[in-house]
Design a protein around this motif. Sequence first.
Motif, short mmCIF file in Angstrom:
data_model
loop_
_atom_site.label_atom_id
_atom_site.label_comp_id
_atom_site.label_asym_id
_atom_site.label_seq_id
_atom_site.Cartn_x
_atom_site.Cartn_y
_atom_site.Cartn_z
N GLY A 122 0.79 -1.23 0.00
CA GLY A 122 0.00 0.00 0.00
C GLY A 122 0.82 1.28 0.00
O GLY A 122 0.27 2.37 -0.05
N VAL A 123 2.15 1.16 0.07
CA VAL A 123 2.99 2.36 0.03
C VAL A 123 3.56 2.50 -1.38
O VAL A 123 4.21 1.59 -1.88
N GLY A 124 3.30 3.63 -2.02
CA GLY A 124 3.73 3.83 -3.40
C GLY A 124 5.22 4.10 -3.52
O GLY A 124 5.86 4.54 -2.56
N ALA A 125 5.75 3.85 -4.72
CA ALA A 125 7.18 4.04 -4.96
C ALA A 125 7.58 5.50 -4.75
O ALA A 125 8.60 5.80 -4.11
N THR A 165 10.56 5.05 -12.53
CA THR A 165 11.52 4.71 -11.49
C THR A 165 11.91 6.00 -10.79
O THR A 165 12.08 7.03 -11.45
N TYR A 166 12.01 5.94 -9.46
CA TYR A 166 12.33 7.13 -8.68
C TYR A 166 13.69 6.94 -8.02
O TYR A 166 13.93 5.90 -7.40
N VAL A 167 14.54 7.93 -8.19
CA VAL A 167 15.89 7.82 -7.66
C VAL A 167 16.22 9.04 -6.80
O VAL A 167 16.04 10.18 -7.24
N ARG A 211 16.52 3.77 -4.67
CA ARG A 211 15.88 3.64 -5.97
C ARG A 211 14.72 2.65 -5.88
O ARG A 211 14.87 1.57 -5.32
N THR A 212 13.56 3.03 -6.38
CA THR A 212 12.47 2.07 -6.49
C THR A 212 11.57 2.53 -7.63
O THR A 212 11.80 3.59 -8.22
N GLY A 213 10.58 1.73 -7.98
CA GLY A 213 9.74 2.10 -9.11
C GLY A 213 8.40 1.40 -9.08
O GLY A 213 8.15 0.53 -8.25
N ASP A 214 7.54 1.81 -10.03
CA ASP A 214 6.19 1.23 -10.13
C ASP A 214 6.25 -0.25 -10.47
O ASP A 214 5.36 -1.02 -10.14
N ARG A 215 7.30 -0.63 -11.17
CA ARG A 215 7.39 -1.97 -11.72
C ARG A 215 7.70 -3.04 -10.65
O ARG A 215 7.54 -4.22 -10.90
N THR A 216 8.18 -2.59 -9.50
CA THR A 216 8.66 -3.55 -8.51
C THR A 216 8.35 -3.07 -7.10
O THR A 216 8.23 -1.86 -6.88
#
Length: 225
Positions: free
Chosen positions: A67-70, A101-103, A117-122
Amino acid sequence: MGEIPGAREALDRLGRSLRAQLVELINDLTPGADLGLLFLDWPDVADWHEPLRYSYSAVFRGRRPEGVGAADVVSRAAGLFSPADWDIAGPEEEIDGTKRTYVLTARHSDGTRIEVRTGDRTSAVFYSGQTPALALHEPEEFQWPEPVRTPETLTSGYVLCYECDGLGACHDCGGRGWVPSEPHGRSNCRQCGGHRVCPICRGAGQLAVSELSSYQLTYYPELSR
Ligand SMILES: [Zn+2]
Ligand SMILES: [Zn+2]
């Protein structure tokens, strides 16, 4: 080799603060991650130019809570760095199709760098961190080794190795197994392939006359006289 006083202690301190900062991020952003997998136990060579420079570095992977977004994770990460010590860049977005992806990059005034680093994809959150690289020893002039054999110390029935002239050690690298090179500072010695010894006499510095091939005999015209 002459140690630089205090350098190792300074590097260890940098390593401990890097660990502390990473642990704080990991516990907050990806609770439940196994911190036993955060390996930051000893420094590695970060720069192979003389004198070698060492740094602590680590990569770690956690999982963001359900439930926590990237995007939320990286904005929250930014708030976990003390603004007095850290310069924050980002969060930057890298867009690939519809996925983002957010960095977040943070640089400490002491030179340590951390990236989250994280992203919508993972659901994985990747952390990486590195301290600045410090020299631990004074640079030292390389001492070329002494020959293992000279005309005076040859075994009877032997001649000096035609390749190394008695040196025994590889005569390209001087027995270090590597040669200085750019851009990385070192490369493997091609002459000995990293074995450090002369490839012809394998370190003996001398060759038995009875075992010389006819090709090898051409190096010793005095023997055929
Ligand atoms: Zn060599
Ligand atoms: Zn040799």
